[in-house]
Design a protein around this motif. Structure first.
Motif, mmCIF file in Angstrom:
data_model
loop_
_atom_site.group_PDB
_atom_site.id
_atom_site.type_symbol
_atom_site.label_atom_id
_atom_site.label_comp_id
_atom_site.label_asym_id
_atom_site.label_seq_id
_atom_site.Cartn_x
_atom_site.Cartn_y
_atom_site.Cartn_z
ATOM 1 N N LYS A 138 -10.699 -48.472 75.933
ATOM 2 C CA LYS A 138 -11.150 -48.168 77.292
ATOM 3 C C LYS A 138 -11.369 -49.481 78.028
ATOM 4 O O LYS A 138 -11.976 -50.399 77.489
ATOM 5 C CB LYS A 138 -12.464 -47.387 77.254
ATOM 6 C CG LYS A 138 -12.285 -45.915 76.982
ATOM 7 C CD LYS A 138 -13.614 -45.188 77.003
ATOM 8 C CE LYS A 138 -14.173 -45.138 78.406
ATOM 9 N NZ LYS A 138 -15.354 -44.272 78.521
ATOM 10 N N PRO A 139 -10.893 -49.579 79.264
ATOM 11 C CA PRO A 139 -11.156 -50.789 80.044
ATOM 12 C C PRO A 139 -12.659 -50.969 80.255
ATOM 13 O O PRO A 139 -13.346 -50.027 80.634
ATOM 14 C CB PRO A 139 -10.452 -50.519 81.374
ATOM 15 C CG PRO A 139 -9.489 -49.418 81.108
ATOM 16 C CD PRO A 139 -10.073 -48.616 79.988
ATOM 17 N N GLY A 140 -13.148 -52.143 79.969
ATOM 18 C CA GLY A 140 -14.567 -52.427 80.159
ATOM 19 C C GLY A 140 -15.018 -53.552 79.262
ATOM 20 O O GLY A 140 -14.210 -54.276 78.689
ATOM 21 N N PRO A 141 -16.337 -53.697 79.145
ATOM 22 C CA PRO A 141 -16.878 -54.765 78.319
ATOM 23 C C PRO A 141 -16.460 -54.571 76.852
ATOM 24 O O PRO A 141 -16.255 -53.443 76.444
ATOM 25 C CB PRO A 141 -18.391 -54.631 78.473
ATOM 26 C CG PRO A 141 -18.640 -53.639 79.547
ATOM 27 C CD PRO A 141 -17.365 -52.893 79.766
ATOM 28 N N PRO A 142 -16.315 -55.586 76.065
ATOM 29 C CA PRO A 142 -16.596 -56.976 76.394
ATOM 30 C C PRO A 142 -15.406 -57.706 76.999
ATOM 31 O O PRO A 142 -15.533 -58.859 77.392
ATOM 32 C CB PRO A 142 -16.958 -57.577 75.036
ATOM 33 C CG PRO A 142 -16.082 -56.835 74.082
ATOM 34 C CD PRO A 142 -16.003 -55.424 74.640
ATOM 35 N N ALA A 143 -14.267 -57.056 77.084
ATOM 36 C CA ALA A 143 -13.057 -57.740 77.552
ATOM 37 C C ALA A 143 -13.070 -58.017 79.050
ATOM 38 O O ALA A 143 -12.427 -58.963 79.507
ATOM 39 C CB ALA A 143 -11.817 -56.929 77.190
ATOM 40 N N MET A 144 -13.786 -57.192 79.837
ATOM 41 C CA MET A 144 -13.758 -57.370 81.293
ATOM 42 C C MET A 144 -15.052 -56.885 81.926
ATOM 43 O O MET A 144 -15.731 -56.021 81.371
ATOM 44 C CB MET A 144 -12.541 -56.672 81.885
ATOM 45 C CG MET A 144 -12.462 -55.195 81.597
ATOM 46 S SD MET A 144 -10.903 -54.409 82.072
ATOM 47 C CE MET A 144 -9.796 -55.059 80.835
ATOM 48 N N ASP A 145 -15.334 -57.434 83.091
ATOM 49 C CA ASP A 145 -16.522 -57.021 83.831
ATOM 50 C C ASP A 145 -16.261 -55.668 84.504
ATOM 51 O O ASP A 145 -15.122 -55.218 84.584
ATOM 52 C CB ASP A 145 -16.896 -58.095 84.863
ATOM 53 C CG ASP A 145 -15.803 -58.311 85.904
ATOM 54 O OD1 ASP A 145 -15.540 -57.393 86.713
ATOM 55 O OD2 ASP A 145 -15.201 -59.405 85.901
ATOM 56 N N PRO A 146 -17.315 -54.992 84.996
ATOM 57 C CA PRO A 146 -17.152 -53.653 85.573
ATOM 58 C C PRO A 146 -16.159 -53.586 86.731
ATOM 59 O O PRO A 146 -15.395 -52.624 86.842
ATOM 60 C CB PRO A 146 -18.567 -53.282 86.031
ATOM 61 C CG PRO A 146 -19.466 -54.055 85.115
ATOM 62 C CD PRO A 146 -18.741 -55.356 84.881
ATOM 63 N N ALA A 147 -16.133 -54.563 87.607
ATOM 64 C CA ALA A 147 -15.202 -54.540 88.748
ATOM 65 C C ALA A 147 -13.760 -54.626 88.274
ATOM 66 O O ALA A 147 -12.884 -53.904 88.761
ATOM 67 C CB ALA A 147 -15.520 -55.675 89.717
ATOM 68 N N THR A 148 -13.502 -55.498 87.322
ATOM 69 C CA THR A 148 -12.146 -55.625 86.778
ATOM 70 C C THR A 148 -11.754 -54.350 86.041
ATOM 71 O O THR A 148 -10.624 -53.876 86.173
ATOM 72 C CB THR A 148 -12.061 -56.850 85.840
ATOM 73 O OG1 THR A 148 -12.442 -58.011 86.574
ATOM 74 C CG2 THR A 148 -10.665 -57.017 85.283
#
Length: 139
Positions: free
Chosen positions: A59-69
């Motif tokens: 799922k897109p999200g932490p820890p790979a990316m911040d919420p906006a990304t």
């Protein structure tokens, strides 16, 4: 140094339970790892009999990316503009195609005989593209 193997690939999915229904329930893969790491769910599947080659359903999200990304990634995925591509093989492309049609899988291309084999395209519920091929023997 010698790199000797690909062990994992990753694709984004919007719902990991729905991804399990698709990849395990419809494509016949098996769960390799389903672990709550606290900061994310590590969910991988593999082709039966090939546990060394996993697909991470992330799922897109932490820890790979911040919420906006993560929101931008979800939007692009939903539009079909970001989906990854998986290439899978089968020993009978026409039968596999018929089985997937019967299961209601989104077919993007019907089986076509090509110089390298017979292949067709499908899409998962999130926009990721998959090619399924019956490869001709190499000379």
């Amino acid at each position: 140094m010698t790199i000797d193997k690909i062990t994992r690939s990753q694709i984004y999915v919007l719902d990991q339970d729905e991804a399990l229904d698709f990849y395990v329930g419809k494509l016949g893969m098996e769960v390799n790892t389903d672990q709550d790491l606290g900061f994310m769910r590590w969910l991988t599947v593999n082709v039966p009999g090939d546990p060394e080659r996993e697909i991470l359903l992330e799922k897109p999200g932490p820890p790979a990316m911040d919420p906006a990304t993560a929101e931008q990634v979800r939007e692009m995925l939903t539009k079909g503009a970001l989906g990854g591509t998986l290439f899978l093989t089968t020993d009978d492309a026409h039968k596999t195609y018929e089985d997937l049609v019967a299961k209601g899988v989104d077919i993007t291309d019907e089986p076509v005989d090509r110089p390298y084999g017979i292949d067709f395209g499908i899409r998962d519920p999130f926009g990721n593209r998959l090619r399924i091929g019956q490869m001709h023997p190499r000379p």
